[in-house]
Design a protein around this motif. Structure first.
Motif, PDB file in Angstrom:
ATOM      1  N   LEU A  65       0.836  -1.195   0.000  1.00 48.47           N
ATOM      2  CA  LEU A  65       0.000   0.000   0.000  1.00 48.47           C
ATOM      3  C   LEU A  65       0.872   1.246   0.000  1.00 48.47           C
ATOM      4  N   ASP A  66       0.691   2.093  -1.017  1.00 52.73           N
ATOM      5  CA  ASP A  66       1.464   3.330  -1.153  1.00 52.73           C
ATOM      6  C   ASP A  66       0.541   4.519  -0.888  1.00 52.73           C
ATOM      7  N   CYS A  67       0.769   5.208   0.218  1.00 55.45           N
ATOM      8  CA  CYS A  67      -0.087   6.322   0.634  1.00 55.45           C
ATOM      9  C   CYS A  67       0.470   7.688   0.245  1.00 55.45           C
ATOM     10  N   ALA A  68       1.531   7.727  -0.549  1.00 60.69           N
ATOM     11  CA  ALA A  68       2.065   8.966  -1.119  1.00 60.69           C
ATOM     12  C   ALA A  68       2.524   9.959  -0.065  1.00 60.69           C
ATOM     13  N   HIS A  69       2.843   9.485   1.143  1.00 58.84           N
ATOM     14  CA  HIS A  69       3.166  10.386   2.267  1.00 58.84           C
ATOM     15  C   HIS A  69       2.066  11.431   2.435  1.00 58.84           C
ATOM     16  N   GLY A  70       0.846  11.002   2.159  1.00 60.52           N
ATOM     17  CA  GLY A  70      -0.273  11.934   2.150  1.00 60.52           C
ATOM     18  C   GLY A  70      -1.281  11.660   3.248  1.00 60.52           C
ATOM     19  N   ALA A  71      -2.502  12.133   3.014  1.00 64.29           N
ATOM     20  CA  ALA A  71      -3.519  12.187   4.058  1.00 64.29           C
ATOM     21  C   ALA A  71      -3.996  10.821   4.538  1.00 64.29           C
ATOM     22  N   ALA A  72      -3.795   9.768   3.756  1.00 63.85           N
ATOM     23  CA  ALA A  72      -4.288   8.440   4.147  1.00 63.85           C
ATOM     24  C   ALA A  72      -3.234   7.617   4.873  1.00 63.85           C
ATOM     25  N   TYR A  73      -2.102   8.219   5.214  1.00 65.42           N
ATOM     26  CA  TYR A  73      -0.990   7.444   5.782  1.00 65.42           C
ATOM     27  C   TYR A  73      -1.377   6.715   7.069  1.00 65.42           C
TER      28      TYR A  73
END
Length: 446
Positions: A182-190
Motif C-alpha cells: 500500500l502506497d499512501c504517497a506520504h499523504g492524508a491516508a498514511y
C-alpha cells in the motif's frame, strides 16, 4: 457569471502567491461563513469541518480559514490530516453545514488549495460558489464577540472513517490470504488506509507513510507508481495499491508489475457488478476515457457516456442520469451507492470485491480489454489563433477521423490558462495514432 477564483476542484495554486496566501484564505473563510450563515436554518450556528493533507502549509492555511469562519460567526471542527473523501463522509455523517479540505491533491508540496463540500457530502453547487465569490468582493468585517465562532477538535475522525471504508466491503468476504503493498504517497491516508486493509484480513506492507510536510507525492503515490512496482516485486505481493496525496484517486499494480489505470478499473467494477446480477444502467467516463474501455462496456450491454474532464463533471452526469458508476483514467472512481464522491480506498475495495467474488486476478478479470494506444501532443499556438475556424485544422481532423473510421478518435482540447492546444489521437494501431496526431499538430501556427 464567470468564476474568478474557483476552478473545477476548488481554489488551487502555489503557496505564498495569490490566492494561496493567508490574507485571502482568511477572507475566503469569512465569505464562505457568511454564505453558510445566510443559508443555514434559523436554529443554531453553522458548523464547518476542516481537514487537510500533510503539506507543511496546511498549518498556515488551516489557521487562516479558522479565523475567517470564526469572524463570520461559524463554529469549526478540526480533524487534522484526513483524506478528501473522509471530509465528505464526516460532514454528512455529523450533519454539519459544510466541509473544507486544504489540499492540492497530487501536486507537489509547495502547492496547496481549498475545496468545499456541501452538507450532503457533495461538491458545492455552482450557485453557492458564485455567492462566495460575490462575498469575497465585499469588505471583511467581524461579528460581535458574543457571536464569534468557536473551534474544537474531532478526535475520533480517523476511527469513524476507517469503519466507514470497511462498511463498503461485503460482510461475507474478507481479504485473508492476500499480501498487499500500500502506497499512501506520504499523504492524508498514511494513518488510515493501512488499518482498513489490515482489519479486513490482508497482510499489508506500507510505503509512503512517513510524511514530513514536504515529501507528499514525491516519487510515490498514484502519480509515481514505480516505487510501488518495485516493492510489489520485491515482496512478491499479490497486489499493489497506490493512492495520491489526498487519497481520492487510485492506481493498482499486479504481481507482475503491470499498472492498471482508472479506465480499466471502472470497466472491471461495472462488469463484476453486472456478472453478480446487479443492475448497471450505465457508466460515465470522460473525453479522455480510452475507447477500448468504451467498447468493452458497451459490449456488456451497459450504456456509456462521456463527460468533460474532471470528477465534478462525471458526478454531474451521474446525477443527471441517475447512474451509479463513473470515473477517469487518472483513478478518480465514483461509486454513488458507496460514497458521494470519488474515494481511492473505497474504489480499491470494490476492485478487491470483484477479485474475491470471481476468484480471479486483475489480469484475468481484464483479459478482454486491451487499451488503445494514445498519442498526446501539446502545441503552443500563435496569439489570436482560432483553431475551431481554421480550415487547415478542420481538414486535418476530418482526414484523421475518416481513416480511423470507428477504430479510433480525435480529441482537441484548449488549455484554459495558456495558449496551448492538446492534440490527442487514439487508435487501435499505435503508429496510426502517432501519425495522425503529428499531422494535426503540424498545421497549428506556432
Amino acid at each position: 457569471m464567470t468564476r474568478q477564483y474557483f476552478g473545477t476542484d476548488g481554489i488551487r495554486g502555489e503557496v505564498g502567491k495569490f490566492p494561496i496566501v493567508p490574507d485571502f484564505v482568511m477572507r475566503l473563510g469569512y465569505a464562505a461563513g457568511q454564505v453558510l450563515a445566510k443559508n443555514a436554518p434559523t436554529h443554531g450556528k453553522p458548523t464547518v469541518l476542516i481537514g487537510k493533507d500533510t503539506r507543511v502549509s496546511g498549518y498556515l492555511l488551516e489557521a487562516a480559514l479558522e479565523a475567517g469562519f470564526s469572524a463570520a460567526g461559524v463554529d469549526v471542527m478540526l480533524c487534522g490530516p484526513m483524506p478528501t473523501p473522509a471530509i465528505a463522509y464526516l460532514t454528512r455523517a455529523l450533519r454539519l453545514s459544510a466541509g473544507v479540505v486544504i489540499s492540492a491533491s497530487h501536486n507537489p508540496y509547495h502547492d496547496n488549495g481549498i475545496k468545499f463540500f456541501s452538507a450532503n457530502g457533495d461538491k458545492l453547487d455552482d450557485a453557492i460558489e458564485l455567492q462566495i465569490e460575490a462575498a469575497l468582493n465585499e469588505p471583511m468585517n467581524c461579528v460581535d464577540s458574543a457571536h464569534l465562532g468557536k473551534a474544537k477538535r474531532l478526535d475520533d475522525a480517523a476511527g469513524r472513517y476507517i469503519e466507514f471504508c470497511k462498511s463498503t466491503f461485503p460482510n461475507h468476504l474478507n481479504l485473508h490470504g492476500l499480501k498487499l503493498v500500500l502506497d499512501c504517497a506520504h499523504g492524508a491516508a498514511y494513518h488510515i488506509a493501512p488499518h482498513v486493509f489490515h482489519e479486513l484480513g490482508a497482510e499489508v506492507i506500507s510505503i509512503g507513510v512517513q510524511p514530513n510536510g514536504k515529501n507528499i507525492n514525491d516519487g510515490v503515490g498514484a502519480t509515481a507508481p514505480q516505487a510501488l512496482i518495485e516493492k510489489v516485486k520485491e515482496e512478491k505481493a499479490d497486489l499493489g495499491i497506490a493512492l495520491d496525496g489526498d487519497a481520492d484517486r487510485l492506481q493498482l499494480v499486479d504481481a507482475s508489475g503491470r499498472v492498471f489505470n482508472g479506465d480499466e478499473l471502472l470497466y472491471l467494477i461495472a462488469k463484476s457488478r453486472k456478472d453478480a446480477g446487479e443492475k448497471v444502467d450505465g457508466v460515465v467516463g470522460t473525453l479522455m476515457t480510452n475507447m477500448a474501455v468504451e467498447k468493452a462496456i458497451e459490449a456488456e450491454g451497459i450504456l456509456f457516456t462521456r463527460a468533460k474532464v474532471g470528477d465534478r463533471y462525471v458526478l454531474e452526469q451521474l446525477k443527471e442520469k441517475n447512474w451509479l458508476l463513473g470515473g477517469e483514467g487518472s483513478g478518480h472512481l465514483i461509486c454513488l451507492d458507496k460514497h458521494t464522491t470519488g474515494d481511492g480506498i473505497v474504489a480499491a475495495l470494490q476492485v478487491l470485491t470483484a477479485m474475491k467474488q470471481g476468484n480471479q486476478t486483475l489480469a484475468q478479470l481484464l483479459q478482454k480489454v486491451t487499451l488503445f494506444p494514445q498519442t498526446l501532443i501539446n502545441v503552443r499556438y500563435k496569439q489570436g489563433y482560432q483553431w475551431q475556424s481554421d480550415a487547415n485544422m478542420k481538414e486535418a481532423i476530418a482526414n484523421a477521423e475518416q481513416h480511423l473510421a470507428g477504430s479510433g478518435r480525435v480529441l482537441i482540447r484548449a488549455s484554459g490558462t495558456e495558449p496551448l492546444l492538446r492534440v490527442m489521437v487514439e487508435a487501435s494501431d499505435a503508429q496510426m495514432a502517432k501519425d495522425h496526431a503529428q499531422k494535426i499538430a503540424s498545421v497549428i501556427p506556432t
